[in-house]
Design an enzyme around this catalytic site. Structure first.
Site, mmCIF file in Angstrom:
data_model
loop_
_atom_site.group_PDB
_atom_site.id
_atom_site.type_symbol
_atom_site.label_atom_id
_atom_site.label_comp_id
_atom_site.label_asym_id
_atom_site.label_seq_id
_atom_site.Cartn_x
_atom_site.Cartn_y
_atom_site.Cartn_z
ATOM 1 N N ALA A 14 -0.431 -0.397 -1.816
ATOM 2 C CA ALA A 14 -0.536 -1.615 -0.997
ATOM 3 C C ALA A 14 -1.919 -1.746 -0.381
ATOM 4 C CB ALA A 14 0.545 -1.617 0.088
ATOM 5 N N ALA A 15 -2.247 -0.842 0.531
ATOM 6 C CA ALA A 15 -3.513 -0.951 1.255
ATOM 7 C C ALA A 15 -4.717 -0.833 0.325
ATOM 8 C CB ALA A 15 -3.577 0.113 2.351
ATOM 9 N N ARG A 25 -14.172 -9.774 -3.513
ATOM 10 C CA ARG A 25 -14.521 -11.145 -3.146
ATOM 11 C C ARG A 25 -15.791 -11.198 -2.303
ATOM 12 N NH1 ARG A 25 -8.723 -11.683 -3.203
ATOM 13 N NH2 ARG A 25 -8.501 -10.990 -1.036
ATOM 14 N N GLU A 36 -5.042 6.338 -8.672
ATOM 15 C CA GLU A 36 -3.630 6.343 -8.283
ATOM 16 C C GLU A 36 -2.908 7.459 -9.031
ATOM 17 O OE1 GLU A 36 0.072 6.180 -7.197
ATOM 18 O OE2 GLU A 36 -1.494 5.096 -6.111
ATOM 19 N N SER A 42 0.405 -1.262 -6.999
ATOM 20 C CA SER A 42 0.622 -2.529 -6.293
ATOM 21 C C SER A 42 2.047 -3.045 -6.476
ATOM 22 C CB SER A 42 -0.387 -3.574 -6.786
ATOM 23 O OG SER A 42 -0.493 -4.641 -5.871
ATOM 24 N N CYS A 46 9.242 -2.848 -0.835
ATOM 25 C CA CYS A 46 10.236 -3.500 0.025
ATOM 26 C C CYS A 46 11.297 -4.236 -0.777
ATOM 27 C CB CYS A 46 9.548 -4.476 0.979
ATOM 28 S SG CYS A 46 8.416 -3.683 2.150
ATOM 29 N N ASP A 296 -0.166 3.641 5.191
ATOM 30 C CA ASP A 296 0.823 4.572 5.721
ATOM 31 C C ASP A 296 0.287 5.963 6.026
ATOM 32 O OD1 ASP A 296 2.556 2.498 5.385
ATOM 33 O OD2 ASP A 296 3.772 3.434 3.821
ATOM 34 N N TYR A 439 11.855 -28.577 17.839
ATOM 35 C CA TYR A 439 13.311 -28.731 17.876
ATOM 36 C C TYR A 439 13.759 -29.861 16.969
ATOM 37 C CZ TYR A 439 17.747 -30.783 19.147
ATOM 38 O OH TYR A 439 18.999 -31.339 19.083
#
Length: 569
Positions: A14-15, A25, A36, A42, A46, A296, A439
């Site tokens: 993730a990070a 970018r 990895e 990636s 979850c 993490d 509302y």
């Protein structure tokens, strides 16, 4: 900054990929490499419970982009301009020469990767308690997509009738929910005396537990697994717990939490913080200014307490990855800290929390005041309305909001987000009550449930309402105290569901003023209704008539997590 800047990232879940994408970018010419040790990158960790439950049909969805492209080396190379090495484990960091040593786990090849800036996104590993039988067939973790695939395949055989989940944190609860949705009988064993112990206060957890009991989930709280037993072929046949003995099952999910992967950093001499994760500053720099860490594996600062905490969450990993991507390419972005905001959907209940819990706030020395309120997330006449309960934790001196928790079948999450925003900007009770929230009947009620909960706290601060919590009332009733339960619902509402106790009295709110003389003045009175609104009106009416010892049941009957038949000790 050199155009050929070498950015090396260790960790590709993730990070790390977020840091790589952001760095690319900002610096299109940089040489960016990800190492990895696993085979997938990636991936959507979850989403694993939703794959087990069948909501996600295709396993590949856990690592595809929203437009159907696998996040593999080809994807990172062609779309991100990033070189990805999978099944490659970083083994050592040579800080002096700015080189990382690594090993290909399939071929055994030793490699070296130079860097100008290094990013540690090494994540966390599941904690496996030293229980006999954890190596039996049918015992699984829920930490990697491969775990979810094995569990799904096992459940889909139709041979799994009972399962035991060890741990009632978020991973355990979501895993149990996924199995339950596949028609598997589930028993959850948790060493602490409540579910979601790091997320909910006891009173909120009790309400969720009541719902789970009613749904048919077995909860062994304050218990622990002594061993897992297997048959002659090495398959799980059950677990033995300390308090409840043998529990038959064919599947065990270990969900005892995670620990940050810090060994690589520690071996390189980087500082490990008091939360036992990698120490970083607000720029996500480690004790070596050319090495950053995120996700993490790092500790964070709690925005209210200022203390170092370990809070492994996907939201923080992605936000921190962006900050790191900025800063390794010459930026000065910061990550200020966390509130521990977390949300989940378990057993058809939405659950959320942000900020401090009640006991946490007390331990920090705040003059804590709390309130729990029940309400509907939409107008009562809208077909999709759902019940929600919110707890607000505040400082009675400064009136500053310290935390919030919510549960219910209605929309809890957006309201937790509102409170998280308010806390971040130092809002008081009055500030939150006065927020200009949207509302319309399909979305909310004219006074939002969170604002209503805040107003209950304000009423308590102003002395307009004294409340009693469910646990406190239960103890009084069981101890045989001579009090009066004044139920102010109508007779039609009272008849099918009410306390089975001779201390109950039913007087509809509309009849209360006419029947004041029938109500004893020498007893403690607790007013009751489903949500607490009519009970509050009754308290004010009784106080106005000279009754002194009057309280309302906080959150109403909807927050009552116990049986209605009271058994005296």
């Amino acid at each position: 900054m050199s155009e050929q800047q070498k950015i090396l990232i260790i960790g590709g879940v993730a990070a790390g990929p977020k840091a790589a994408a952001r760095a690319r970018r900002r610096n299109p010419q940089a040489e960016i490499t990800i190492l990895e040790r696993g085979g997938l990158t990636s991936y959507a960790g979850c989403g694993m419970p939703f794959f087990i439950s069948g909501m996600i049909h295709d396993y590949k969805e856990l690592y595809l982009t929203s437009y159907g492209v696998a996040r593999d080396a080809n994807y990172f190379g062609r779309e991100k301009g990033v070189k990805l090495y999978t099944r490659t484990e970083a083994t050592a960091i040579d800080r002096q020469n700015k080189v990382v040593k690594a090993k290909n786990l399939e071929t055994g090849e030793e490699m070296e990767f130079p860097y100008d800036k290094l990013v540690l996104a090494t994540g966390a590993s599941p904690f496996v308690p030293p229980i006999e039988g954890v190596d039996l067939k049918g015992v699984h973790l829920l930490n990697h997509p491969d775990d979810s695939l094995k569990i799904r395949e096992l459940v889909d055989t139709g041979n799994i009738e009972q399962a035991v989940v060890i741990g009632a944190g978020l991973i355990g609860m979501e895993g149990a929910d996924a199995l339950f949705n596949k028609m598997v009988e589930v028993t959850i064993v948790e060493m602490q005396d409540q579910v979601l112990p790091n997320m909910l206060d006891a009173d909120m957890a009790q309400r969720l537990q009541r719902h789970m009991y009613d749904e048919g989930v077995d909860l062994f709280l304050g218990d622990k697994v002594l061993r897992i037993e297997g048959d002659e072929e090495g398959n799980v046949k059950g677990v033995v717990t300390e308090k409840n003995g043998f529990v038959e099952c064919q599947l065990v999910i270990m969900a005892s939490g995670v620990r940050p992967n810090v060994q690589l950093a520690a071996d390189a001499g980087l500082e490990i913080g008091e939360a036992r994760a990698i120490a970083v500053n607000e720029y996500m720099q480690t004790s070596d200014p050319d090495i950053y860490a995120c996700g993490d594996c790092v500790e964070n600062v709690h925005l209210i307490s200022g203390k170092k905490v370990y809070t492994p969450m996907a939201t923080y990993a992605n936000r921190q990855g962006r900050v790191v991507g900025d800063n390794v390419t010459g930026g000065e972005s910061t990550f200020k800290g966390v509130l521990g905001t977390g949300v989940a959907e378990v057993f058809e209940m939405n659950v959320g929390r942000t900020g401090l819990g009640e006991q946490q706030a007390k331990n920090l020395g705040y003059n804590v005041i709390t309130a729990v309120s029940s309400g509907l997330d939409r107008t009562h006449y809208h077909a999709r309305h759902g019940l929600v309960q919110f707890k607000i934790i505040a400082d009675a001196d400064s009136k500053r909001i310290l935390g919030a928790q919510g549960i219910g079948k209605g929309d809890v999450v957006k309201r937790i987000d509102v409170v998280a925003t308010a806390i971040t900007f130092g809002a008081t009770l009055e500030d939150l009550s006065n927020l200009d929230l949207g509302y319309a009947p399909p979305f909310s009620s004219p006074i939002d449930p969170v604002a209503h909960a805040v107003n209950v706290v304000r009423n308590k601060v102003d002395g307009l309402a004294e409340t009693i919590k469910s646990q406190q009332l239960l103890e009084k009733l069981e101890d045989g105290e001579d009090l009066l339960l004044l139920d102010v619902r109508t007779a039609e509402q009272f008849a099918p569901k009410h306390f089975k106790d001779d201390r109950i009295m039913q007087v509809a709110l509309g009849d209360l003023r006419e029947k004041l003389e029938e109500i004893p003045r020498d007893k403690e009175i607790v007013t009751i209704c489903p949500m607490g609104i009519r009970a509050y009106e009754a308290v004010r009416t009784l106080r106005g008539a000279g009754f002194e010892n009057v309280k309302l049941l906080e959150g109403g009957l909807n927050m009552w997590p116990f049986d209605l038949e009271i058994k005296k000790k």
